[in-house]
Structures are given as C-alpha cells and as structure tokens.
Write a protein that holds these residues in place. Structure first.
Motif, PDB file in Angstrom:
ATOM      1  N   PHE A  90       0.832  -1.208   0.000  1.00  0.00           N
ATOM      2  CA  PHE A  90       0.000   0.000   0.000  1.00  0.00           C
ATOM      3  C   PHE A  90       0.864   1.255   0.000  1.00  0.00           C
ATOM      4  CE2 PHE A  90      -2.194   3.339   2.539  1.00  0.00           C
ATOM      5  CZ  PHE A  90      -3.088   3.710   1.541  1.00  0.00           C
ATOM      6  N   SER A  91       1.931   1.211   0.780  1.00  0.00           N
ATOM      7  CA  SER A  91       2.825   2.362   0.869  1.00  0.00           C
ATOM      8  C   SER A  91       3.437   2.684  -0.507  1.00  0.00           C
ATOM      9  CB  SER A  91       3.895   2.058   1.923  1.00  0.00           C
ATOM     10  OG  SER A  91       4.976   2.929   1.772  1.00  0.00           O
ATOM     11  N   LEU A  92       3.852   1.645  -1.243  1.00  0.00           N
ATOM     12  CA  LEU A  92       4.421   1.854  -2.588  1.00  0.00           C
ATOM     13  C   LEU A  92       3.370   2.408  -3.550  1.00  0.00           C
ATOM     14  CD1 LEU A  92       6.583  -1.400  -2.882  1.00  0.00           C
ATOM     15  CD2 LEU A  92       7.444   0.946  -2.608  1.00  0.00           C
ATOM     16  N   LEU A  93       2.165   1.863  -3.484  1.00  0.00           N
ATOM     17  CA  LEU A  93       1.104   2.313  -4.390  1.00  0.00           C
ATOM     18  C   LEU A  93       0.691   3.751  -4.073  1.00  0.00           C
ATOM     19  CD1 LEU A  93      -1.156  -0.895  -4.376  1.00  0.00           C
ATOM     20  CD2 LEU A  93       0.158  -0.038  -6.336  1.00  0.00           C
ATOM     21  N   SER A  94       0.474   4.039  -2.781  1.00  0.00           N
ATOM     22  CA  SER A  94      -0.058   5.354  -2.420  1.00  0.00           C
ATOM     23  C   SER A  94       0.983   6.447  -2.666  1.00  0.00           C
ATOM     24  CB  SER A  94      -0.547   5.380  -0.972  1.00  0.00           C
ATOM     25  OG  SER A  94       0.527   5.234  -0.092  1.00  0.00           O
ATOM     26  N   ARG A  95       2.270   6.069  -2.579  1.00  0.00           N
ATOM     27  CA  ARG A  95       3.326   7.035  -2.871  1.00  0.00           C
ATOM     28  C   ARG A  95       3.207   7.535  -4.317  1.00  0.00           C
ATOM     29  NH1 ARG A  95       9.019   4.760  -1.426  1.00  0.00           N
ATOM     30  NH2 ARG A  95       7.965   4.275   0.523  1.00  0.00           N
ATOM     31  N   GLY A 142       8.509  -0.344  -7.521  1.00  0.00           N
ATOM     32  CA  GLY A 142       9.194  -1.046  -6.437  1.00  0.00           C
ATOM     33  C   GLY A 142       8.575  -2.385  -6.069  1.00  0.00           C
ATOM     34  N   LEU A 143       7.544  -2.814  -6.813  1.00  0.00           N
ATOM     35  CA  LEU A 143       6.904  -4.099  -6.504  1.00  0.00           C
ATOM     36  C   LEU A 143       7.663  -5.247  -7.182  1.00  0.00           C
ATOM     37  CD1 LEU A 143       3.212  -2.967  -7.107  1.00  0.00           C
ATOM     38  CD2 LEU A 143       4.193  -3.571  -4.882  1.00  0.00           C
ATOM     39  N   SER A 144       7.711  -6.395  -6.510  1.00  0.00           N
ATOM     40  CA  SER A 144       8.374  -7.575  -7.104  1.00  0.00           C
ATOM     41  C   SER A 144       7.437  -8.219  -8.125  1.00  0.00           C
ATOM     42  CB  SER A 144       8.707  -8.578  -6.000  1.00  0.00           C
ATOM     43  OG  SER A 144       7.497  -9.135  -5.510  1.00  0.00           O
ATOM     44  N   ALA A 145       8.002  -9.071  -8.968  1.00  0.00           N
ATOM     45  CA  ALA A 145       7.199  -9.764  -9.988  1.00  0.00           C
ATOM     46  C   ALA A 145       6.086 -10.570  -9.327  1.00  0.00           C
ATOM     47  CB  ALA A 145       8.095 -10.684 -10.809  1.00  0.00           C
ATOM     48  N   ASP A 146       6.414 -11.193  -8.203  1.00  0.00           N
ATOM     49  CA  ASP A 146       5.435 -11.985  -7.461  1.00  0.00           C
ATOM     50  C   ASP A 146       4.296 -11.106  -6.931  1.00  0.00           C
ATOM     51  OD1 ASP A 146       4.521 -14.389  -6.208  1.00  0.00           O
ATOM     52  OD2 ASP A 146       5.213 -13.533  -4.296  1.00  0.00           O
ATOM     53  N   GLU A 147       4.673  -9.954  -6.387  1.00  0.00           N
ATOM     54  CA  GLU A 147       3.655  -9.029  -5.858  1.00  0.00           C
ATOM     55  C   GLU A 147       2.745  -8.520  -6.980  1.00  0.00           C
ATOM     56  OE1 GLU A 147       5.837  -7.028  -1.940  1.00  0.00           O
ATOM     57  OE2 GLU A 147       6.440  -6.386  -3.957  1.00  0.00           O
ATOM     58  N   VAL A 148       3.350  -8.237  -8.123  1.00  0.00           N
ATOM     59  CA  VAL A 148       2.567  -7.761  -9.264  1.00  0.00           C
ATOM     60  C   VAL A 148       1.571  -8.840  -9.702  1.00  0.00           C
ATOM     61  CG1 VAL A 148       2.668  -7.099 -11.704  1.00  0.00           C
ATOM     62  CG2 VAL A 148       4.293  -6.104 -10.076  1.00  0.00           C
ATOM     63  N   ALA A 149       2.041 -10.081  -9.761  1.00  0.00           N
ATOM     64  CA  ALA A 149       1.160 -11.169 -10.182  1.00  0.00           C
ATOM     65  C   ALA A 149      -0.027 -11.324  -9.234  1.00  0.00           C
ATOM     66  CB  ALA A 149       1.965 -12.463 -10.254  1.00  0.00           C
ATOM     67  N   LYS A 150       0.263 -11.270  -7.933  1.00  0.00           N
ATOM     68  CA  LYS A 150      -0.800 -11.410  -6.933  1.00  0.00           C
ATOM     69  C   LYS A 150      -1.795 -10.245  -7.036  1.00  0.00           C
ATOM     70  CE  LYS A 150       1.385 -14.112  -3.268  1.00  0.00           C
ATOM     71  NZ  LYS A 150       2.323 -13.941  -2.145  1.00  0.00           N
ATOM     72  N   ASP A 153      -5.309  -0.883 -14.738  1.00  0.00           N
ATOM     73  CA  ASP A 153      -4.929  -0.207 -15.975  1.00  0.00           C
ATOM     74  C   ASP A 153      -3.419   0.007 -16.133  1.00  0.00           C
ATOM     75  OD1 ASP A 153      -7.600  -0.218 -16.494  1.00  0.00           O
ATOM     76  OD2 ASP A 153      -7.940   1.886 -15.977  1.00  0.00           O
ATOM     77  N   LYS A 154      -2.666  -0.309 -15.098  1.00  0.00           N
ATOM     78  CA  LYS A 154      -1.208  -0.181 -15.215  1.00  0.00           C
ATOM     79  C   LYS A 154      -0.639  -1.467 -15.825  1.00  0.00           C
ATOM     80  CE  LYS A 154      -0.373   3.658 -12.627  1.00  0.00           C
ATOM     81  NZ  LYS A 154      -0.956   4.683 -13.501  1.00  0.00           N
ATOM     82  N   SER A 155       0.455  -1.318 -16.586  1.00  0.00           N
ATOM     83  CA  SER A 155       1.135  -2.519 -17.107  1.00  0.00           C
ATOM     84  C   SER A 155       1.985  -3.134 -16.000  1.00  0.00           C
ATOM     85  CB  SER A 155       2.035  -2.114 -18.274  1.00  0.00           C
ATOM     86  OG  SER A 155       3.122  -1.362 -17.774  1.00  0.00           O
ATOM     87  N   ASP A 156       2.340  -4.375 -16.172  1.00  0.00           N
ATOM     88  CA  ASP A 156       3.222  -5.033 -15.193  1.00  0.00           C
ATOM     89  C   ASP A 156       4.514  -4.241 -15.006  1.00  0.00           C
ATOM     90  OD1 ASP A 156       1.313  -6.941 -15.039  1.00  0.00           O
ATOM     91  OD2 ASP A 156       2.549  -8.614 -15.794  1.00  0.00           O
ATOM     92  N   GLU A 157       5.028  -3.700 -16.108  1.00  0.00           N
ATOM     93  CA  GLU A 157       6.289  -2.949 -16.031  1.00  0.00           C
ATOM     94  C   GLU A 157       6.129  -1.699 -15.155  1.00  0.00           C
ATOM     95  OE1 GLU A 157       5.433  -4.722 -18.748  1.00  0.00           O
ATOM     96  OE2 GLU A 157       7.078  -6.009 -17.998  1.00  0.00           O
ATOM     97  N   GLU A 158       5.030  -1.022 -15.383  1.00  0.00           N
ATOM     98  CA  GLU A 158       4.782   0.181 -14.563  1.00  0.00           C
ATOM     99  C   GLU A 158       4.720  -0.177 -13.082  1.00  0.00           C
ATOM    100  OE1 GLU A 158       2.036   3.406 -16.752  1.00  0.00           O
ATOM    101  OE2 GLU A 158       1.318   1.336 -17.050  1.00  0.00           O
ATOM    102  N   LEU A 159       4.023  -1.274 -12.780  1.00  0.00           N
ATOM    103  CA  LEU A 159       3.884  -1.672 -11.372  1.00  0.00           C
ATOM    104  C   LEU A 159       5.237  -2.080 -10.784  1.00  0.00           C
ATOM    105  CD1 LEU A 159       0.486  -3.615 -11.526  1.00  0.00           C
ATOM    106  CD2 LEU A 159       0.922  -1.388 -10.468  1.00  0.00           C
ATOM    107  N   LYS A 160       6.050  -2.751 -11.603  1.00  0.00           N
ATOM    108  CA  LYS A 160       7.385  -3.138 -11.103  1.00  0.00           C
ATOM    109  C   LYS A 160       8.253  -1.911 -10.872  1.00  0.00           C
ATOM    110  CE  LYS A 160       7.392  -7.677 -13.232  1.00  0.00           C
ATOM    111  NZ  LYS A 160       7.684  -8.303 -14.525  1.00  0.00           N
ATOM    112  N   SER A 161       8.053  -0.898 -11.742  1.00  0.00           N
ATOM    113  CA  SER A 161       8.914   0.295 -11.645  1.00  0.00           C
ATOM    114  C   SER A 161       8.677   1.091 -10.360  1.00  0.00           C
ATOM    115  CB  SER A 161       8.699   1.207 -12.860  1.00  0.00           C
ATOM    116  OG  SER A 161       7.460   1.885 -12.725  1.00  0.00           O
TER     117      SER A 161
END
Lengths: 286, 286
Positions: free
Chosen positions: B229-234, B255-263, B245-253
């Motif tokens: 939540f802290s990463l997203l709200s930042r 600070g989220l891990s690939a696993d977190e993005v998948a979940k 609506d965000k791409s996996d790449e955007e979400l990883k950028s």
C-alpha cells in the motif's frame, strides 16, 4: 556581555533579552526602583547564554517576593493566577462574565440559544453580543484560527436567526487567557470580531483591563490554595473585591475556617492596598 | 430466543439484533443465499445476550471468507478498507478527489487560496466548489459540528473574496468516512452544505457511490498489506481500477516484485469480477 543573552520563547523562538520588558512588568506590579535595579543586576550577574521565558519569570518572581513583598509578587504573577482558574474552562467563563459585568454590561453565562437549525450553548451573553471563551491552562498554547472561525460561524448562524427569534446579536467577542495566532487577528479585523487576549489590542487586552480595573482573581491571594479556591469558586466568588465585600460569617458559611477567613481578609486588604499604590505611582502613565 | 439478542453500538447504545441488516450487507457484497442462511444460523446458534458491532462484523467477515470466497469478504469489508487509507487523512483526501474526478469533475488537491484576510489550504478543489475531508481512523468517531461549522466559515470567507479574486465557489462539500452528528445534518441542510458520509443521504453516501461506481480502494485487495500500500499510495495509485490499468512494467517500476505484481493482478481481476456479479444480481434493486 549583556547583549549576548537570549530568551527562548514558549514557541521555541529566540529573542534578545530585553531588560526594558522586565522593568515594565515590574513597574506594573508596583515594584520599587531600587528592587528593580537589584533584579536587573542579578540577572546580569547570572550571565546566561539563553533562558526560557518560564525560567526568567520564576527567577524574577522569587526576587520580588524576597526583596519587595509577597503582594507585589502576587500581582506580578497575574497571568499564572488566571491559569489557576482551571483546570477546565468553566471558571474562566464565569470570570470573563464578571469582567463584562464590571464594565456595566448585563451578562448571563451558559445560555442556550436556538438558531434556525441547531442549538448553541453560549459561554457569556450580553444584550446584543456574546463572548466565546478559550481557556488554556498553559501559557504556550495559542488560540488558533479554527476556534475563532467556529465562533464566527456560530455568530452568523445566530445572527441569521435573529429575524424570527426573540434575540439580537450585533457583536461577537472571543476571549482567551493566552494569545491569538496572527491569522486569528487578521481574520478578526476583517470580519469585525472583538478579540480579547492577554496582551493584544492595548486597552482591550485582558492584562490591561485586570490591572487597571482591579478585576484581580482570588487565585492571586497567597492564602488561596487549591482547597480554598474550590470552596470560593463553588459559590462563584472569583474576584478579590468579592471576597472583600463578604462578611466573615458569609465566608465561614461556605466552609472556610476562622483562620482561613482571617488570612483571606489580610491578603485581600494587602493586595488591594498594593494595587492602589501601583495605581498612584503609574497613574496616567499607562 | 432470537429476539433477545442485543447489539452494542460503538457509541454504547444497545439495539435489537436485526438479521435484516446482516442480510442486506451480505447481499450487497454478493454473498449467495445459501451462505447467508448458514451465517444467520451460526449467529443464532451462538445465542449471545449481547455483542458489539465490531465483534459481529468480524464473525460475519470470517464466515464469508470461509463459506463464500475471499473477494466477497473483501467487498464486505469496504468500510475497514477505507480506514486502512490512513493513518493520517492525506490519502483519504486524494481518494475523495479520485471519486469526484471519476464523477466528471476537474479537481485538484491541497490548493492554497487567499481570502481577503487569510490563507486557506483546501483539501479538494473543483471548478466552483471545494471539499473538506474529515478522515477518522476508527469507526466510532463521528464528525462533529465544530468541524462542519469551521468548514462553513472557510467557505463564507472564500465566497466573500470571490468578488475581487480570480475564483468562484458556489458549493461546499464536507466528506467523512464515518458519520456526521445529527446537528451537523440539521446545520448542513439549513445552510445548503453538501454532506457526504458513509451511509448518510442515500445515493450521495460514500458507501453507495463506491459500491455502485466501483471506486474500490486498493486496500480492499487481499494482497495489499502495509508495504505494498505504501508503494502504491506514494504514486497516488489508490483505486483498484488504476492498478488494473497499469502494465506489469509500470507496477514493477514503483518497487513491486514480480510476485507481488502477479498477486495484485489476480486480486484485481477477481474483485472486479466479483463486483460485476454483484451488480448483475443487485442491478436495479438498490
């Protein structure tokens, strides 16, 4: 080395120590020229780099008590005596009501008024005004814009209802025993609110009015500790002049012992005498 | 024995347990008829004399999670998900801004406006209105009259300044995630303020708007703990639809891990699907 000394204000700001301020408050408390000079010398000799306003006050207070007399020290401690009207704000409201009454207004406290939508309990109500009281039991707390704007909204809500209710309000006072933030003052000026704080606005300031009109609170009396104050305030006896005007029997009937009454009596007379002397000395100079 | 059960509300009031309320909130969360019946039976079997709303909520939440699925349980916990937008009120302001934006308003957050006397920082500002947000991180806290009247005074102060400044305000919204006291509602109605609280005012209520328009906060996602939540709200990503609506790449950028993005991705899809199902079932019934 004198000019190096700094005073740490309650908000953390540093300012140069200004002996003139000490002189002024001591003169207002009727302290003699020679004592004032001794006090200034004592502070000078202590060679502080910096000192908090609280600490400086305590040193000066103790010196007045020792070098002059305890009644002048009491008058010097007026601000602290007002704080002792706490712990909550109710007694401060009653005290403010007494000041307005003393100034010739017919006032009531804790009055309930209906607007066109809600109910307001007002601290002090006069013929065409009401007073919102903001009591703080520590000197460091400033009354903020939220308090003043909330009071203003209450005023507007009640003013709106004047048309169809049996009351009329033309003025709003907001009274505090500490001070208002700068934006409160800007807001109050623009919207025509009457602000009364410890030092703000010269002859309207709480300290000036109390000093010049002798609305001294009973908490100024050396013999009034927590218990005696509790007995007095329960009967809404809050001014020194009110104690003076009561008979010994009346004072005993509220639960005070003969000894307590005698001490109160002596303290009252001495404070009133000290205040009169100050008035004589400072008369016309304020 | 059913009728004897009492619910202790957060303000301490007791009221009769009303299974209809539980049924309604469960239906709103898309829980099936058979699960609802099992839940009602479980509560019945527990034969409480009295139970707090908090405890009752927790029991029902756990049962939905176990008997139905975790996404319906998430939707059932919407109010708690809004609380998790804390600990302070800033994220709630941003979230409210997103709801207004979603409704077609052009809004900005944390804007500074000068009146004729002071400066106001406003939470959310639209073309001709602003929104004052009152976030509480516990369900028991009611927004009181002081907050609403202070907001109203700000509105009047800024409205007054519209004449000579380059802005105009015609409406004031006050939005809270809990509820308003009765006098806030009376005051708001009289003075034409727009009040938005969790349940108040039917289709204007926060819960109704979020439910029907799917402004689900990311805190509703089972995979969003404190750190995610802290990463997203930042990055001001507060809505589930924004994550979708965000791409996996955007979400990883961010600070989220690939696993977190998948979940996150799975959770988003499932919540949105669950919400659509609910809409289908409840469509037109609200």
């Amino acid at each position: 080395m004198f000019y190096l000394m700094k005073v740490v204000k309650r908000n953390g700001d540093l300012e140069d120590y200004n002996p003139e301020k000490v002189v002024k408050s001591l003169k207002n408390s009727g302290v003699s020229e020679s004592t004032i000079n001794k006090i200034l010398q004592t502070i000078k000799d202590k060679r502080f780099d910096s000192i908090s306003t609280d600490k400086l006050y305590k040193i000066v207070y103790q010196l007045v008590k020792k070098l002059e007399n305890k009644y002048n020290a009491s008058i010097y401690s007026l601000k602290q005596a007002i704080m002792r009207l706490g712990p909550d704000g109710y007694t401060f409201e009653d005290y403010i009501a007494k000041i307005f009454a003393g100034e010739g207004f017919k006032v009531k406290t804790k009055q309930v008024y209906e607007s066109n939508c809600i109910t307001h309990e007002l601290d002090v109500v006069g013929d065409d005004f009401f007073v919102e009281c903001k009591y703080h039991n520590s000197g460091g707390i400033t009354s903020g814009i939220k308090d003043v704007m909330y009071s203003h909204a209450r005023f507007l809500d009640l003013k709106d209802a004047c048309k169809n209710k049996g009351y009329h309000f033309r003025k709003l006072w907001v009274a505090t025993n500490t001070k208002f933030s700068d934006e409160c003052i800007d807001y109050g000026k623009y919207w025509g609110l009457k602000l009364m704080s410890w030092k703000y606005d010269g002859k309207n300031s709480l300290s000036y009015i109390i000093d010049t009109k002798h609305y001294f609170p009973v908490t100024l009396l050396p013999s009034v500790g927590r218990e005696v104050f509790s007995l007095l305030s329960r009967k809404n006896i809050l001014l020194i002049t009110e104690v003076r005007d009561k008979s010994d029997e009346e004072l005993k009937s509220i639960g005070l012992s003969a000894d307590e009454v005698a001490k109160l009596r002596t303290d009252c007379d001495n404070i009133i005498e000290a205040a009169k002397k100050i008035e004589k000395i400072n008369g016309g100079k304020k």
